[in-house]
Scaffold this motif. Structure first.
Motif, PDB file in Angstrom:
ATOM      1  N   GLY A   1       0.788  -1.077   0.232  1.00 56.94           N
ATOM      2  CA  GLY A   1       0.086  -0.169   0.086  1.00 56.94           C
ATOM      3  C   GLY A   1       0.808   1.198  -0.025  1.00 56.94           C
ATOM      4  O   GLY A   1       0.592   2.084  -0.732  1.00 56.94           O
ATOM      5  N   PHE A   2       1.759   1.333   0.435  1.00 56.08           N
ATOM      6  CA  PHE A   2       2.835   2.594   0.769  1.00 56.08           C
ATOM      7  C   PHE A   2       3.511   2.617  -0.553  1.00 56.08           C
ATOM      8  O   PHE A   2       3.811   3.864  -0.788  1.00 56.08           O
ATOM      9  CB  PHE A   2       3.818   2.370   2.001  1.00 56.08           C
ATOM     10  N   VAL A   3       3.761   1.591  -1.284  1.00 51.55           N
ATOM     11  CA  VAL A   3       4.323   1.788  -2.614  1.00 51.55           C
ATOM     12  C   VAL A   3       3.524   2.616  -3.617  1.00 51.55           C
ATOM     13  O   VAL A   3       3.879   3.539  -4.076  1.00 51.55           O
ATOM     14  CB  VAL A   3       4.640   0.355  -3.359  1.00 51.55           C
ATOM     15  N   PHE A   4       2.249   2.264  -3.461  1.00 48.16           N
ATOM     16  CA  PHE A   4       1.106   2.937  -4.333  1.00 48.16           C
ATOM     17  C   PHE A   4       0.884   4.546  -3.666  1.00 48.16           C
ATOM     18  O   PHE A   4       0.880   5.191  -4.592  1.00 48.16           O
ATOM     19  CB  PHE A   4      -0.026   2.127  -4.379  1.00 48.16           C
ATOM     20  N   LEU A   5       0.768   4.532  -2.473  1.00 49.43           N
ATOM     21  CA  LEU A   5       0.720   5.716  -1.778  1.00 49.43           C
ATOM     22  C   LEU A   5       1.571   6.645  -2.142  1.00 49.43           C
ATOM     23  O   LEU A   5       1.299   7.860  -2.346  1.00 49.43           O
ATOM     24  CB  LEU A   5       0.165   5.474  -0.497  1.00 49.43           C
ATOM     25  N   TRP A   6       2.793   6.402  -1.791  1.00 50.78           N
ATOM     26  CA  TRP A   6       4.014   7.039  -2.105  1.00 50.78           C
ATOM     27  C   TRP A   6       4.067   7.651  -3.507  1.00 50.78           C
ATOM     28  O   TRP A   6       4.656   8.836  -3.672  1.00 50.78           O
ATOM     29  CB  TRP A   6       5.163   6.497  -1.755  1.00 50.78           C
ATOM     30  N   ALA A   7       3.982   6.770  -4.215  1.00 55.55           N
ATOM     31  CA  ALA A   7       3.909   7.195  -6.044  1.00 55.55           C
ATOM     32  C   ALA A   7       2.986   8.214  -6.069  1.00 55.55           C
ATOM     33  O   ALA A   7       3.236   9.392  -6.872  1.00 55.55           O
ATOM     34  CB  ALA A   7       3.714   5.924  -6.753  1.00 55.55           C
TER      35      ALA A   7
ATOM     36  N   GLY B   1      10.777  15.259  -4.746  1.00 56.11           N
ATOM     37  CA  GLY B   1      12.214  15.265  -4.893  1.00 56.11           C
ATOM     38  C   GLY B   1      12.870  13.874  -5.038  1.00 56.11           C
ATOM     39  O   GLY B   1      13.928  13.686  -4.979  1.00 56.11           O
ATOM     40  N   TYR B   2      12.082  12.952  -5.093  1.00 57.12           N
ATOM     41  CA  TYR B   2      12.547  11.388  -5.357  1.00 57.12           C
ATOM     42  C   TYR B   2      12.242  11.082  -6.875  1.00 57.12           C
ATOM     43  O   TYR B   2      13.232  11.578  -7.660  1.00 57.12           O
ATOM     44  CB  TYR B   2      11.655  10.517  -4.464  1.00 57.12           C
ATOM     45  N   ALA B   3      11.382  10.367  -7.135  1.00 58.40           N
ATOM     46  CA  ALA B   3      11.193  10.035  -8.529  1.00 58.40           C
ATOM     47  C   ALA B   3      10.857  11.312  -9.426  1.00 58.40           C
ATOM     48  O   ALA B   3      10.993  11.565 -10.453  1.00 58.40           O
ATOM     49  CB  ALA B   3      10.135   8.940  -8.801  1.00 58.40           C
ATOM     50  N   THR B   4       9.819  12.173  -8.744  1.00 54.86           N
ATOM     51  CA  THR B   4       9.395  13.407  -9.221  1.00 54.86           C
ATOM     52  C   THR B   4      10.361  14.627  -8.746  1.00 54.86           C
ATOM     53  O   THR B   4      10.352  14.627  -7.455  1.00 54.86           O
ATOM     54  CB  THR B   4       7.983  13.722  -8.997  1.00 54.86           C
TER      55      THR B   4
ATOM     56  N   ILE C   1       0.516  19.104  -8.822  1.00 55.99           N
ATOM     57  CA  ILE C   1      -0.190  20.364  -8.295  1.00 55.99           C
ATOM     58  C   ILE C   1       0.834  21.252  -9.058  1.00 55.99           C
ATOM     59  O   ILE C   1       0.273  22.533  -8.952  1.00 55.99           O
ATOM     60  CB  ILE C   1       0.163  20.208  -6.692  1.00 55.99           C
ATOM     61  N   ASP C   2       2.059  21.368  -9.550  1.00 57.16           N
ATOM     62  CA  ASP C   2       2.545  22.419  -9.965  1.00 57.16           C
ATOM     63  C   ASP C   2       2.153  22.637 -11.546  1.00 57.16           C
ATOM     64  O   ASP C   2       2.759  23.414 -12.220  1.00 57.16           O
ATOM     65  CB  ASP C   2       4.017  22.308  -9.888  1.00 57.16           C
ATOM     66  N   GLY C   3       1.449  21.913 -11.916  1.00 58.28           N
ATOM     67  CA  GLY C   3       1.009  21.667 -13.554  1.00 58.28           C
ATOM     68  C   GLY C   3       1.551  20.747 -14.360  1.00 58.28           C
ATOM     69  O   GLY C   3       1.587  20.943 -15.507  1.00 58.28           O
TER      70      GLY C   3
ATOM     71  N   ALA D   1       2.993  12.114 -18.721  1.00 60.28           N
ATOM     72  CA  ALA D   1       3.771  12.323 -20.147  1.00 60.28           C
ATOM     73  C   ALA D   1       5.090  11.867 -20.040  1.00 60.28           C
ATOM     74  O   ALA D   1       5.575  11.363 -21.030  1.00 60.28           O
ATOM     75  CB  ALA D   1       3.889  13.852 -20.331  1.00 60.28           C
ATOM     76  N   GLY D   2       5.928  11.857 -19.071  1.00 61.19           N
ATOM     77  CA  GLY D   2       7.210  11.393 -18.778  1.00 61.19           C
ATOM     78  C   GLY D   2       7.401  10.030 -19.222  1.00 61.19           C
ATOM     79  O   GLY D   2       8.180   9.581 -20.129  1.00 61.19           O
TER      80      GLY D   2
END
Length: 209
Positions: free
Chosen positions: A53-59, A68-71, A78-80, A85-86
């Motif tokens: 569950g934490f894998v999906f929730l963290w993503a 600042g991890y994968a994103t 939230i920043d648009g 797309a990536g």
């Protein structure tokens, strides 16, 4: 003349018969061992459920807020920025390559993907609706598997795909684990599965459990 045999004195201490003790305690010991095994299995499944569950929730959180991890920071939904797309835009192999490119950046793809993460993550963490969660999560994993297409040794441009296995990768492992969690009622331990199952609508519609 009568001969009297010496009377044997009985010791006040008696060692129990090992055979009788084992025969008497056998069924109870087997039942106890079986119960302990089932308890251990339930706790292992529950722990796997919470971690999954934490894998999906963290993503979801990382893609939404750019943690600042994968994103990267400032690149969150939230920043648009686009959360799909990536990944979809970089698909470079497989039978759905062009389809994924067409989907990349579409608003409906954003919402479906992010709502999927938001639905699967908390459901697994709390242990509710595991059957629906297994279905949704397996579908997501299947699409990601096709996007990476592990069977290919080379990408569309001819470069090495760097695939480590032509079939079994973590997407399939996650999908099988999701099904196992639902089949094993993993929400009943460390979760709200039992309370969820008692709700009238859930009792009447078992597929919602």
């Amino acid at each position: 003349m009568a001969v009297h045999q010496p009377t044997r004195r009985r010791s006040p201490f008696h060692l129990p018969s090992l055979r009788r003790t084992q025969a008497a305690a056998g069924p109870e010991a087997d039942v106890s061992a079986g119960a302990d095994t089932r308890t251990a299995q339930a706790h292992v499944l529950a722990s796997a459920r919470v971690l999954m569950g934490f894998v999906f929730l963290w993503a979801f959180l990382d893609k939404t807020f750019g943690l600042g991890y994968a994103t990267a920071s400032g690149k969150g939904w939230i920043d648009g920025a686009s959360p799909t797309a990536g990944f979809l835009g970089r698909v470079a192999v497989g039978p759905m390559e062009s389809t994924f490119h067409a989907w990349a950046g579409a608003a409906w793809a954003h919402w479906l993907f992010m709502l999927g993460l938001l639905g699967v993550g908390p459901a697994l963490t709390t242990g509710v609706a595991l059957r629906l969660t297994a279905l949704a999560g397996t579908l997501m994993m299947a699409l990601m598997w096709v996007a990476e297409w592990p069977p290919a040794q080379h990408l569309s441009d001819g470069s090495a795909s760097m695939s480590t296995n032509p079939f079994a990768d973590y997407h399939l492992v996650y999908a099988v684990l999701l099904v196992a969690l639902a089949a094993g009622s993993a929400g009943d331990v460390f979760g709200l599965g039992r309370l969820w199952a008692r709700l009238p609508v859930i009792r009447d519609h078992g597929w919602l459990r």
